[in-house]
Design an enzyme around this catalytic site. Structure first.
Site, mmCIF file in Angstrom:
data_model
loop_
_atom_site.group_PDB
_atom_site.id
_atom_site.type_symbol
_atom_site.label_atom_id
_atom_site.label_comp_id
_atom_site.label_asym_id
_atom_site.label_seq_id
_atom_site.Cartn_x
_atom_site.Cartn_y
_atom_site.Cartn_z
ATOM 1 C CB CYS A 270 -0.988 0.014 1.160
ATOM 2 S SG CYS A 270 -1.389 -1.576 1.852
ATOM 3 N NE ARG A 299 2.364 -9.234 5.279
ATOM 4 C CZ ARG A 299 1.061 -9.201 5.053
ATOM 5 N NH1 ARG A 299 0.264 -10.076 5.649
ATOM 6 N NH2 ARG A 299 0.538 -8.317 4.229
ATOM 7 C CD GLN A 317 -0.376 -8.675 -0.043
ATOM 8 O OE1 GLN A 317 0.215 -7.635 -0.269
ATOM 9 N NE2 GLN A 317 -1.181 -8.836 0.984
ATOM 10 C CG ASP A 319 -2.062 -5.343 -2.603
ATOM 11 O OD1 ASP A 319 -3.243 -5.198 -2.284
ATOM 12 O OD2 ASP A 319 -1.107 -5.166 -1.837
ATOM 13 C CG HIS A 321 -3.684 -0.162 -2.980
ATOM 14 N ND1 HIS A 321 -2.537 -0.842 -3.283
ATOM 15 C CD2 HIS A 321 -4.015 -0.500 -1.710
ATOM 16 C CE1 HIS A 321 -2.171 -1.552 -2.227
ATOM 17 N NE2 HIS A 321 -3.042 -1.370 -1.259
ATOM 18 C CE LYS A 401 -11.996 -7.568 8.036
ATOM 19 N NZ LYS A 401 -10.736 -8.013 8.551
ATOM 20 C CG HIS A 447 -6.214 -1.482 1.230
ATOM 21 N ND1 HIS A 447 -4.866 -1.216 1.236
ATOM 22 C CD2 HIS A 447 -6.784 -0.534 2.006
ATOM 23 C CE1 HIS A 447 -4.635 -0.139 1.994
ATOM 24 N NE2 HIS A 447 -5.789 0.280 2.466
HETATM 25 ZN ZN ZN Z 1 -3.231 -2.221 0.602
#
Ligand code: ZN
Ligand code: ZN
Length: 569
Positions: A270, A299, A317, A319, A321, A401, A447
């Site tokens: 992000c 991580r 990911q 991902d 945005h 979410k 997200h």
């Molecule tokens: Zn994010």
């Protein structure tokens, strides 16, 4: 009225008492700490009188069943704290627990001459706990504090009926048989090495699957006007301090020095995406701006929780945005949910549970904005006729979410995919757009991650399909098997044409018997075998043998290609 869920939790909690009771009889001097019910069963953490070994489990389990058969009533009564402290004068753990309980009294559960400090919520008698089974011994620490004296944890499962227990064990066995770690090795997809604990190595076939998953998601994103970006793996600590990761997520991050500065390896994509958004002023005409990234994040998970591809220390990911105006949330969420359903249906998941998590107590941001966003999530699902449940107050502090849960072929549930509305980052990074009025306004950020972790999703589908990946995703889609070497030239021509068409084809080059070749292809779990004998050569035809043994005779090459194209769609 108690829900079924409460009942099973009471059963598991009572089984934990039963375990402690059995251990106290068999190993006097064992100090009990806590023994909660869990998602799967129950456990009890103890400081044993002598170290428990694997061989002790059957002994303890037998004693538990014996106590169950005594059919002792379970009672629960309040006791004043001073009295309870006397009862537990030799148990520092329970004393600490007693101190932590508000009020003047604590609860004491009893069955026969056994007692335990507890909040209550039991079945009526130990007789209901006969369908119990101990599953493992592991290490633990008091309040998970590694500086404290190590404890031992005994875990178990319990069911209302013997059939339920048998069904659970059957499922467990099935799951072990199709464990993705086993399949990964067997099918040469990926491996793990001491030289990089928790970091997966993808072999050519495994990497191909990941790439196909990415290509599929990229196609869905492109069809919906997403644009792809790529941001650095390492970014300066100033960014992570501003994003809040430094304060709240530091323990899970890796750091290094570059020149005079501290850099962190990104645990999330992000902040990088935000820097791209903020490179220049944005107009409302550009919104919604949808920036996708197949970002590789790291991580620091504890070594004890690592589990094949399911739980790793580095993963990719899918991902995205979305930067939009508050009024655009609903439309954007509709698009995301459609993408999620396309993807999950593509993998054959039809049983999808959708949950909306709403505003928690410690929420930040304007309550009116919260309401607007939460209504947008609900509205989107309603418009799509998708039933959902509300998880009241379970949202993150920065926004509501949607979460998707799927059920696999073995009946197990997996959380896959989230749509997270976020008011925090836009405020924290002072993101803006110029509204049609000419005023500077703050965008909302969404997200989106549908696979979530590609590695984890790979593991889920590998187990779900029991290693038999669907045709479009199979690293090798077609294996050509000749009955004798005399058909090799004809087979080679077919292979060349299929490859030219973009299909992933191999030929079994050995001179083994056809039965041996078929067996090997089946073990490789690939979807199609093309069997070529003299009859096929003479008739310019192909026999298609599916992995399940079903055969289609006398096909032309064009027919085979047409079938393959249909499955590759
Ligand atoms: Zn994010
Ligand atoms: Zn209890």
């Amino acid at each position: 009225m108690k829900s079924l869920n409460n009942d099973i939790m009471a059963l598991r909690h009572s089984a934990a008492h039963l375990l402690a009771h059995a251990v106290s009889e068999l190993f006097p001097g064992t100090i009990l700490t806590i023994g909660p019910a869990t998602e799967e069963g129950f456990f009890y953490d103890m400081l044993p009188a002598r170290n428990f070994k694997e061989e002790d489990l059957p002994l303890i389990e037998a004693r538990m069943k014996e106590i169950a058969n005594r059919n002792l009533p379970l009672t629960h009564e309040p006791m004043n704290k001073d009295e309870a402290r006397k009862l537990y004068k030799n148990n520092p753990y329970k004393l600490e627990l007693i101190d932590g309980i508000p009020g003047d009294t604590v609860g004491i559960a009893r069955q026969g001459d056994f007692y335990d400090l507890c909040r209550g919520g039991h079945v009526d008698t130990t007789g209901m706990l006969k369908n119990v089974k101990l599953t493992q011994i592991s290490g633990s620490y008091w309040r998970a504090d590694r500086s404290k004296q190590p404890l031992q944890r005994i875990s178990g499962i319990v069911f209302f009926t013997a059939q339920d227990l048998a069904e659970y064990e059957r499922k467990k066995e099935e799951a072990a048989k199709y464990d993705h770690r086993k399949l990964g090795k067997q099918l040469d997809l990926f491996s793990f090495h001491e030289e990089g604990v928790g970091f997966p190595f993808f072999h050519p076939k495994g990497k191909l699957v990941i790439n196909l998953m990415i290509a599929y998601m990229r196609k869905l994103q492109q069809a919906n006007n997403y644009q792809e970006i790529s941001t650095p793996t390492m970014l300066s600590d100033t960014l992570w301090k501003r994003s809040g990761h430094w304060a709240h997520y530091k323990d899970k991050m890796y750091f290094c020095d570059i020149d005079e500065s501290v850099y962190a390896v990104k645990p999330m994509n992000c902040p990088g995406s935000i820097l791209v958004y903020a490179t220049r002023p944005r107009s409302y005409r550009e919104l919604p701006l949808k920036l996708a990234e197949f970002g590789h994040v790291h991580r620091h998970e504890l070594s004890g929780v690592l589990h094949g591809l399911m739980r790793v220390r580095a993963f990719t990911q899918d991902d995205a945005h979305i930067y939009c105006m508050p009024d655009q949330i609903e439309q954007e969420v509709i698009t995301i949910v459609k993408i999620a359903y396309s993807m999950l249906n593509k993998f054959g998941f039809k049983d999808i549970d959708v949950t909306i998590s709403t505003k928690p107590e410690d929420a930040m941001g304007d309550p009116a904005l919260w309401e607007k966003a939460t209504n947008a999530l609900k509205g989107a699902l309603q418009q799509l006729n998708i039933p959902f449940t509300i998880s009241e107050g379970e949202g993150a502090f920065y926004g509501p979410k949607i979460e998707f849960r799927i059920k696999d072929s073995m009946g197990r549930e997996w959380q896959c995919g989230t749509v997270q509305v976020d008011f925090f980052f836009p405020q924290n990074f002072e993101l803006e757009y110029i509204a049609s009025s000419g005023q500077r306004e703050r965008p909302v950020m969404i997200h989106q991650a549908i696979y979530g972790s590609l590695e984890r999703f790979f593991a889920i589908i590998l187990e779900h399909f029991k290693g038999h990946l669907p045709f479009w995703l199979s690293p090798v889609q077609i294996k050509i098997l000749t009955i004798t070497d005399a058909q090799k030239e004809y087979a080679q021509k077919i292979m060349d044409k299929l490859k030219d068409h973009g299909l992933r084809v191999e030929m079994d080059e050995t001179s083994d018997q056809i039965s041996g070749k078929i067996k090997r292809a089946q073990e490789e779990k690939l979807p199609w075998m093309l069997v070529i004998g003299q009859k096929e050569v003479d008739n310019n035809a192909i026999t298609l043998r599916h992995n399940d043994g079903k055969q289609e005779f006398g096909l032309t090459l064009e027919q085979v290609i047409k079938k393959a194209d249909d499955l590759n769609q």
